[in-house]
Design an enzyme around this catalytic site. Structure first.
Site, short mmCIF file in Angstrom:
data_model
loop_
_atom_site.label_atom_id
_atom_site.label_comp_id
_atom_site.label_asym_id
_atom_site.label_seq_id
_atom_site.Cartn_x
_atom_site.Cartn_y
_atom_site.Cartn_z
N HIS A 14 38.09 -47.37 -2.33
CA HIS A 14 38.40 -49.18 -2.50
C HIS A 14 37.38 -49.66 -2.15
CE1 HIS A 14 41.45 -52.22 -0.34
NE2 HIS A 14 40.44 -53.05 -0.62
N GLU A 51 41.22 -48.92 -5.88
CA GLU A 51 41.87 -50.27 -4.66
C GLU A 51 40.94 -51.10 -4.91
OE1 GLU A 51 45.28 -47.38 -2.69
OE2 GLU A 51 43.64 -48.62 -1.52
N HIS A 69 48.92 -46.01 3.80
CA HIS A 69 48.40 -46.80 5.26
C HIS A 69 48.83 -46.31 6.42
CE1 HIS A 69 45.21 -49.89 6.10
NE2 HIS A 69 45.51 -50.01 7.45
C1 LIG Z 1 44.40 -50.44 0.20
C2 LIG Z 1 44.75 -49.96 1.75
O1 LIG Z 1 46.10 -49.28 2.44
C3 LIG Z 1 43.70 -49.55 2.34
O2 LIG Z 1 43.82 -48.45 3.02
C4 LIG Z 1 42.51 -49.33 1.95
O3 LIG Z 1 42.46 -48.61 0.76
C5 LIG Z 1 41.60 -48.69 3.11
O4 LIG Z 1 40.52 -49.53 3.30
P1 LIG Z 1 39.53 -49.30 4.76
O5 LIG Z 1 38.49 -47.63 4.29
O6 LIG Z 1 38.18 -50.78 3.68
O7 LIG Z 1 39.71 -49.70 5.55
N1 LIG Z 2 45.80 -46.98 0.23
C1 LIG Z 2 45.61 -46.33 1.32
C2 LIG Z 2 44.74 -45.47 1.09
O1 LIG Z 2 44.40 -45.17 0.42
C3 LIG Z 2 44.27 -44.71 2.26
O2 LIG Z 2 44.51 -45.63 3.47
P1 LIG Z 2 44.41 -45.05 4.97
O3 LIG Z 2 45.42 -43.52 5.17
O4 LIG Z 2 42.74 -45.11 5.45
O5 LIG Z 2 44.67 -45.70 5.73
#
Ligand SMILES: CC(=O)[C@@H](O)[C@H](O)COP(=O)(O)O
Ligand SMILES: NCC(=O)COP(=O)(O)O
Length: 240
Positions: free
Chosen positions: A45, A72, A193
Site C-alpha cells: 500500500h 492498494e 484490516h
Molecule cells: C487498506 C487497508 O486496510 C490498510 O490496512 C492498509 O493496506 C495498511 O496500510 P498501512 O500499513 O499504511 O497502515
Molecule cells: N487490505 C488490508 C491489508 O492489506 C492489511 O491490513 P493490516 O493487516 O495491516 O491491518
C-alpha cells in the site's frame, strides 16, 4: 471450508527497512520468502510520503514475485494511478485515504462517488487489471458498488476486529449481510484490516464467498515471536 487466499501485506517490512536507510530487511527477499512459505499473494500500500513502501519497490516486487500482486492505495493521487498502470499488477485495491492518514480508516461512499468510481475503475479494467474497492460492511454501499463496475469489494474489517472479543456474532453480522448482498450481485469479496490469528478463522468460516484476505500488521508482529514461516503456516491453517 474457506477458499480464501492469503495475501501478505509487507508494508511493515518496508517500515523497518526505511528506519535505517539501507536494505535490511530486504523487501523483495521477504516477499519471495512469504511465497515460499505458502502465501498466495503479496500486497503493498504505497502512500504519498513513501513512509513504508516506496514507489520503486512496486517495480522491484512486480519483477520478482510469482503469486498475485495486489497494490492498494488512493486513486485520487495521479501518481498512484500511473504507478499501477505501469506495474500491471493482478489486482488494484482502491482506498479512499486522505493525505497524512496513519492508516486506512473508512471505505468508499459508493453512492456519492459513483461517477468518479465508474470512470477510474474503467481506466484500470481497460488494462485488464482486476479492481477491488474498499468498503464498509453496509449493504447500500455494496449495492452501489455493483454499478461502479468493480470486480470485487474489500470489506474493511477494523470494526469486526475491534468487536470480536466482546461479541463475535454481533461483530460479524453486518459483514454477513454485506457478503450475501455481494454474492447476489456477483461481486467478488476480499477483506482486510486488523485481521489476526484470533479473529481470522471465525471470519473466514462465516463469510460466504470470501476470496482473499490481505493481512499485514498482525502477521508481521506475530512473525517477531513465531518466525515468518511458522506464522504464515498458522494463518493458512486458519483459512483451511
Ligand atoms: C487498506 C487497508 O486496510 C490498510 O490496512 C492498509 O493496506 C495498511 O496500510 P498501512 O500499513 O499504511 O497502515
Ligand atoms: N487490505 C488490508 C491489508 O492489506 C492489511 O491490513 P493490516 O493487516 O495491516 O491491518
Amino acid at each position: 471450508m474457506s477458499q480464501a487466499k492469503l495475501s501478505v501485506n509487507i508494508n511493515k517490512i518496508a517500515t523497518l527497512r526505511n528506519s535505517r536507510g539501507a536494505n535490511n530487511p530486504n523487501l523483495v527477499k521477504t516477499a519471495l520468502d512469504c511465497e515460499r512459505f505458502g502465501a498466495q499473494g503479496i500486497t503493498v500500500h504505497p502512500r504519498p510520503d513513501e513512509r513504508h513502501i516506496r514507489y520503486q519497490d512496486t517495480f522491484d516486487l512486480k519483477a520478482a514475485i510469482k503469486t498475485e500482486f495486489n497494490i492498494e492505495g488512493n486513486c485520487e493521487e495521479q501518481k498512484f494511478v500511473e504507478l499501477v498502470l505501469a506495474n500491471q499488477p493482478a489486482q488494484v485495491t482502491l482506498v479512499p485515504d486522505i493525505l497524512g492518514q496513519i492508516t486506512s480508516n473508512h471505505g468508499w461512499d459508493t453512492i456519492k462517488h459513483q461517477n468518479y468510481l465508474q470512470d477510474i475503475i474503467g481506466v484500470f479494467k481497460e488494462k485488464n487489471i482486476r479492481v477491488s474497492i474498499f468498503v464498509d460492511p453496509n449493504t447500500e454501499m455494496v449495492e452501489a458498488a455493483k454499478t461502479t463496475g468493480t470486480d470485487r469489494i474489500e470489506l474493511y474489517t477494523e470494526a469486526y476486529a475491534s468487536g470480536f472479543h466482546r461479541d463475535k456474532e454481533k461483530a460479524i453480522a453486518p459483514y454477513i449481510f454485506a457478503a450475501k448482498k455481494a454474492n447476489d450481485l456477483g461481486i467478488g469479496i476480499n477483506a482486510g484490516h486488523d485481521l489476526d490469528l484470533d479473529n481470522l478463522q471465525y471470519f473466514a468460516q462465516n463469510i460466504p464467498g470470501l476470496l482473499e484476505v490481505s493481512i499485514g500488521h498482525a502477521l508481521i508482529c506475530d512473525a517477531l515471536y513465531l518466525g515468518l514461516e511458522n506464522t504464515i503456516q498458522r494463518y493458512l491453517y486458519q483459512l483451511a
